[in-house]
Design a protein around this motif. Sequence first.
Motif, short mmCIF file in Angstrom:
data_model
loop_
_atom_site.label_atom_id
_atom_site.label_comp_id
_atom_site.label_asym_id
_atom_site.label_seq_id
_atom_site.Cartn_x
_atom_site.Cartn_y
_atom_site.Cartn_z
N ARG A 34 -23.82 51.87 145.66
CA ARG A 34 -23.12 51.75 146.96
C ARG A 34 -21.77 52.47 146.96
NH1 ARG A 34 -24.02 45.26 147.09
NH2 ARG A 34 -26.29 45.28 147.05
N ASN A 35 -21.79 53.75 146.64
CA ASN A 35 -20.53 54.50 146.56
C ASN A 35 -20.31 55.41 147.76
OD1 ASN A 35 -18.11 54.92 145.23
ND2 ASN A 35 -18.88 56.67 144.06
N TYR A 36 -21.20 55.35 148.72
CA TYR A 36 -21.01 56.00 150.03
C TYR A 36 -21.13 54.89 151.07
CZ TYR A 36 -21.61 60.77 148.16
OH TYR A 36 -21.47 61.97 147.48
N ALA A 37 -20.14 54.76 151.93
CA ALA A 37 -20.12 53.65 152.89
C ALA A 37 -21.35 53.66 153.79
CB ALA A 37 -18.84 53.71 153.72
N ALA A 38 -21.76 54.84 154.25
CA ALA A 38 -22.90 54.92 155.17
C ALA A 38 -24.19 54.51 154.48
CB ALA A 38 -23.02 56.33 155.75
N HIS A 39 -24.34 54.86 153.21
CA HIS A 39 -25.54 54.43 152.48
C HIS A 39 -25.51 52.93 152.24
CE1 HIS A 39 -28.74 54.00 149.63
NE2 HIS A 39 -27.91 53.67 148.66
N ALA A 40 -24.35 52.39 151.88
CA ALA A 40 -24.25 50.95 151.70
C ALA A 40 -24.66 50.23 152.98
CB ALA A 40 -22.82 50.56 151.30
N ALA A 41 -24.21 50.76 154.13
CA ALA A 41 -24.54 50.14 155.42
C ALA A 41 -26.04 50.19 155.69
CB ALA A 41 -23.76 50.83 156.53
N GLU A 42 -26.69 51.33 155.36
CA GLU A 42 -28.12 51.41 155.64
C GLU A 42 -28.93 50.49 154.73
OE1 GLU A 42 -29.70 55.35 155.14
OE2 GLU A 42 -29.24 55.44 152.99
N MET A 43 -28.32 50.06 153.63
CA MET A 43 -28.96 49.11 152.74
C MET A 43 -28.55 47.68 153.05
SD MET A 43 -30.94 50.90 150.87
CE MET A 43 -31.41 49.65 149.70
N GLY A 44 -27.81 47.49 154.15
CA GLY A 44 -27.41 46.15 154.56
C GLY A 44 -26.30 45.57 153.72
N ALA A 45 -25.42 46.45 153.18
CA ALA A 45 -24.35 45.98 152.31
C ALA A 45 -23.07 46.75 152.64
CB ALA A 45 -24.73 46.18 150.84
#
Length: 233
Positions: A34-45
Amino acid sequence: MSTTTAFPIRQWPTLTITGESVKYAVHRIFCVGRNYAAHAAEMGAEVDREAPFYFTKSALAFAASGQTLPYPPATSNYHHEVELVVAIGAEAFRIAPAQSRGAIYGYGCGLDMTRRDLQLAAREKQRPWDTAKDVEHSAVIADITPADRFGVPASQRIRLTVNGEPRQAGRLSDLAWGVDELISDLSHYYHLAPGDLIMTGTPAGVGPVRPGDEIVGEIEGLTPVHLTVGQPE
């Protein structure tokens, strides 16, 4: 006195170095979650702003770029994740971020392939991600470019296509935790040494692949990484 073993000792895998005749021996593979905010968001985190967090892959999960590798067992949702890979070239223990640059040998473009269904099931049960992430042939990495030929990770573009269709895109400046911070932080948990690789995280747009898919990951200034997904074994 000679020492014998019950089975042959497996050699460390090696990576080609751009412009060099010698190779880079792979030791450990650290991965940043989870080191990119947008990817963390798409993973629900969300990105953990207090400190980075990590998982690992065995060196035997490494695979050189350009191969056709089988779709892995025990999954029906195998995902691509393109990442900047940092190759460590000097010992580092309890160092400050300002000292991190001296520990870097070079950079590469890599794929952190993931059994997403197993990861989500483990996360729901608050269990480790090992069977989702430490998968045979799941750390696909292109040739390493020495740091002095690449420069400093900044706003270089990072992207991935599947069968020529765009899937992931971003810039290295989108990293929540930068390379210097990651090396410093990891050096407070481990004695980092030449051969250690750090996969620094992936931008948004991760998704499933199927047998026959052609994956290309690119970072400006680095050798692209290529993977063809083969048939299941």
